[in-house]
Design an enzyme around this catalytic site. Structure first.
Site, PDB file in Angstrom:
ATOM      1  N   GLU A  19      -9.132  57.374  64.278  1.00 51.24           N
ATOM      2  CA  GLU A  19      -9.027  56.368  63.224  1.00 51.24           C
ATOM      3  C   GLU A  19      -9.136  54.954  63.813  1.00 51.24           C
ATOM      4  OE1 GLU A  19      -5.174  56.352  61.471  1.00 51.24           O
ATOM      5  OE2 GLU A  19      -5.769  55.172  59.713  1.00 51.24           O
ATOM      6  N   HIS A  20      -8.356  54.699  64.866  1.00 52.31           N
ATOM      7  CA  HIS A  20      -8.357  53.382  65.520  1.00 52.31           C
ATOM      8  C   HIS A  20      -8.717  53.546  66.988  1.00 52.31           C
ATOM      9  CE1 HIS A  20      -4.978  53.148  62.461  1.00 52.31           C
ATOM     10  NE2 HIS A  20      -5.755  52.166  62.036  1.00 52.31           N
TER      11      HIS A  20
ATOM     12  N   HIS B 109     -41.750  70.993  33.155  1.00 54.72           N
ATOM     13  CA  HIS B 109     -41.842  69.807  33.998  1.00 54.72           C
ATOM     14  C   HIS B 109     -43.303  69.374  34.152  1.00 54.72           C
ATOM     15  CE1 HIS B 109     -37.663  70.546  34.884  1.00 54.72           C
ATOM     16  NE2 HIS B 109     -37.606  69.610  35.806  1.00 54.72           N
TER      17      HIS B 109
ATOM     18  N   GLN C  83       1.872  52.841  66.827  1.00 52.32           N
ATOM     19  CA  GLN C  83       1.249  53.950  66.110  1.00 52.32           C
ATOM     20  C   GLN C  83       2.238  55.088  65.912  1.00 52.32           C
ATOM     21  OE1 GLN C  83      -1.437  55.193  63.823  1.00 52.32           O
ATOM     22  NE2 GLN C  83      -1.871  53.367  65.000  1.00 52.32           N
TER      23      GLN C  83
ATOM     24  N   ASP D 285      -3.797  46.013  60.578  1.00 52.50           N
ATOM     25  CA  ASP D 285      -3.025  46.616  59.491  1.00 52.50           C
ATOM     26  C   ASP D 285      -2.690  45.601  58.408  1.00 52.50           C
ATOM     27  OD1 ASP D 285      -2.938  49.132  60.557  1.00 52.50           O
ATOM     28  OD2 ASP D 285      -0.991  48.880  61.523  1.00 52.50           O
TER      29      ASP D 285
ATOM     30  N   HIS E 210       4.841  55.421  62.964  1.00 52.75           N
ATOM     31  CA  HIS E 210       4.494  55.875  61.612  1.00 52.75           C
ATOM     32  C   HIS E 210       5.091  57.252  61.339  1.00 52.75           C
ATOM     33  CE1 HIS E 210       1.903  52.774  60.021  1.00 52.75           C
ATOM     34  NE2 HIS E 210       1.255  52.700  61.167  1.00 52.75           N
TER      35      HIS E 210
END
Lengths: 430, 430
Positions: free
Chosen positions: A327-328, A420, A259, A361, A262
């Site tokens: 996220e994960h 209406h 991770q 991924d 990145h």
């Protein structure tokens, strides 16, 4: 060194809150620059797209060469080795098979009054996919964005990818071919987003724009939202590993490093019930970082944003996981299914010791475009539902209209919308 | 007078394109003002919320009175007549029953390799609902925003509603009580959106903000997007009536007027195969406008934005409908179901002669928060899916990980993410 927290410490809550609130992105104020680029593209079309592109990308593109020709795509894609093509095809087929199960079904019924109610799903017609160019080129992202659109039934998938110094990434083009992208343009940045949103002479406008990008791309997506649909604004990637004594410290360390590599604010957090595991993982990260060919980015990310947190129980780990809304989330425990129902906020959950996040991924089949920066509290990963939309259906006959008329006319009166009320009462045989 | 188009005219395409491109909203450049208000609320909390509120709303609220007390809600709500309460309850029950059918179900399965894949749905925890105050107060909108959230399982529904000169709308508060809104604040504008997004001393932050508002509210939602989720940016309302010779001109005219009376750029369009019907409807609109107590807004809207288009066939009408992508499409024909499958872009479709759009505004059961300004090309009406999110699940065992490893490692190499590859290879027994 990453920060170390222990839930028994007196200042734990304060330090954990600081970790949650920590900014991992330099916020660039590019809104005005981007507004200017968008206005220019709307006013001057391809001439503006080409000028901004050649300025930013140091390239030499003309309106007629914005679109990458089929021959050029084929020539570039053919430079990719057969084992890579095979891997892309495997990934594509698995992503396609999984996403096919996400296709929603129409549901139309009559209620007890005879009112017809329901939902019809239809595909978006044209989608734009932004693909970052240059150093970080991710053919897997092309698949993750294009395949759900294709499965949904989107007819036109227009990809934009910047070509710095005129250079294209063969694997990205190969992935686009496999995914069935219908057209590709060598343009990026805010000018690409503007062209997709409003259309130019050579780039027809789309209905929705997805895909990650830099601060300019994110700001542009935010500004064209409403004119077209957009996906989430992607932030730095992140993983939370929950581990107990059954976890293998070397495997956990490898996932934290994956991770962190990145870069750009990516964050790796370990939450564990075992102080011994925490120490072993910390040592393993150091050892493995030294083995990594390009360790700089991963080491910087781990040192700056990494965290190891020890807690009293898996219950306590779950509480933190829901506050982090990562996220994960990896569950490096023997019985991961036991925790799944209690993890409420997470982009994706990876079960057990043999599911490294990296498998998701690429070839797991699920989507790797997932909500970041705690947005799993309200957002979902990319999927087929992002490329379809619902039309609601309502139908009355004279009798069901009569049954509903009084309540509707009463509410129209309360809202001072006489027209209406009249559109209903005029249909009643009184 | 509304414009009249005939698809046989030589300049039809040009004039229809102009109709499509026409702007119906004054675009106010409020982005900088709103950014300033949001920054102020983030920095100073309730003090800023109260100052901006008292300035804009000419009210006299303090931090401790921002939240409307239960006693005050009850007292206000009790001023609403029993027939209105009954109508709100009918609307609530029907909206609830219909939306309950939208609840998605988890789907977890194993594929042929033994990989566990799936989707888990969970509710957003806290939602903010923006309700406009002042002249245009719509209790029905409270139901349409709150009920889907409640059905989804949202625990906390915080409503904000401005109270100009300190005045509250009893029917709005009654609707909030019926819908199960958990807390209500007398604050509106960008300061309300900022408070919901970031939290203050007396207003806890939420995860998602929905509901319509003016230009300041729309700009604020755009700016806080990412920090929280938001729904669509609502534009002026619109209806497209497709009618053939079977339609009743008086009924069609009533529906066109009902839409036009929303004002603020609302648009009514009739597309018909019958020149005679077009003429009859035009005359009926004039006649009925004269009967309307407050005809000014409806007349102005019809004159400025209304359109009557004659076409050669229902097929041609469908083509135009998909280009217009209207919020509401009425099928004033004898066999409406025959056209439904071909209408791809519409927020909602109303079937046949006995389903005026207004019935869907109140008590049909479907949601009246629908995509406007041609966004039905990519967006859906509000529903339960807006208040839940998906977590994807992925699980491998040693054998399925081994089966997928090679392709994943190959792609990690292509993307120069060595740590990703290693997190997989380290788990293989080689």
């Amino acid at each position: 060194m990453p920060i170390r927290l222990d839930s028994h410490d007196a200042d734990f809550e304060q330090r954990f809150a600081a970790l949650l609130a920590g900014k991992r992105e330099a916020s660039q104020e590019v809104g005005d620059v981007v507004a200017n680029i968008i206005a220019d593209v709307r006013a001057r079309g391809d001439a503006a797209v080409v000028e901004w592109t050649n300025t930013f990308d140091k390239s030499d593109v003309a309106p007629a060469t914005l679109r990458i020709s089929d021959a050029e795509i084929e020539a570039e894609a053919n430079r990719v080795g057969p084992e890579v093509v095979a891997a892309l095809q495997t990934a594509h087929d698995r992503i396609r098979a999984h996403h096919a199960k996400q296709l929603p079904v129409d549901h139309i019924y009559q209620d007890h009054l005879g009112v017809t109610l329901g939902t019809r799903w239809t595909a978006v017609e044209a989608v734009g996919i932004y693909v970052p160019g240059g150093l970080a080129s991710y053919p897997s992202s092309v698949l993750m964005n294009a395949v759900p659109a294709k499965v949904a039934g989107v007819e036109r998938i227009a990809m934009v990818v910047p070509a710095p110094h005129g250079q294209l990434n063969p694997a990205v083009l190969a992935a686009a071919r496999i995914a069935g992208v219908t057209e590709i343009y060598r343009v990026g940045g805010a000018q690409a987003v503007a062209a997709l949103a409003y259309g130019t002479e050579h780039i027809a406008r789309v209905d929705k724009i997805v895909g990650p990008g830099n601060a300019f791309v994110a700001a542009a997506k935010r500004q064209v939202f409403g004119q077209v649909g957009i996906d989430m604004i992607a932030g730095p990637s992140e993983v939370l590993v929950i581990a107990d004594g059954s976890a293998n410290p070397a495997w956990v360390a490898a996932d934290l490093i994956a991770q962190a590599e990145h870069g750009a604010g990516a964050q790796s957090i370990l939450v564990t019930t075992e102080k011994g595991l925490a120490d072993a993982v910390a040592a393993e990260v150091e050892r493995q970082l030294n083995l990594l060919p390009k360790q700089g980015i991963a080491r910087d990310g781990w040192d700056e944003f990494g965290a190891i947190i020890t807690v009293a129980s898996l219950d306590a780990a779950v509480v933190l996981a829901n506050r982090i809304a990562s996220e994960h989330v990896e569950l490096a425990i023997d019985d991961p299914q036991s925790l799944v129902p209690r993890i409420r906020h997470a982009g994706a959950i990876f079960l057990g010791h043999h599911t490294p996040e990296a498998i998701g991924d690429y070839v797991g089949g699920s989507n790797h475009v997932l909500p970041t920066a705690r947005s799993a509290r309200f957002a979902s990963g990319l999927g087929v539902l992002d490329f379809v939309k619902r039309t609601s259906i309502l139908g009355c006959d004279p009798s069901s209209l009569a049954a509903l008329a009084e309540a509707a006319i009463t509410l129209a009166e309360v809202e001072a919308l006489d027209g209406h009320g009249r559109s209903i009462s005029i249909r009643l045989n009184r």
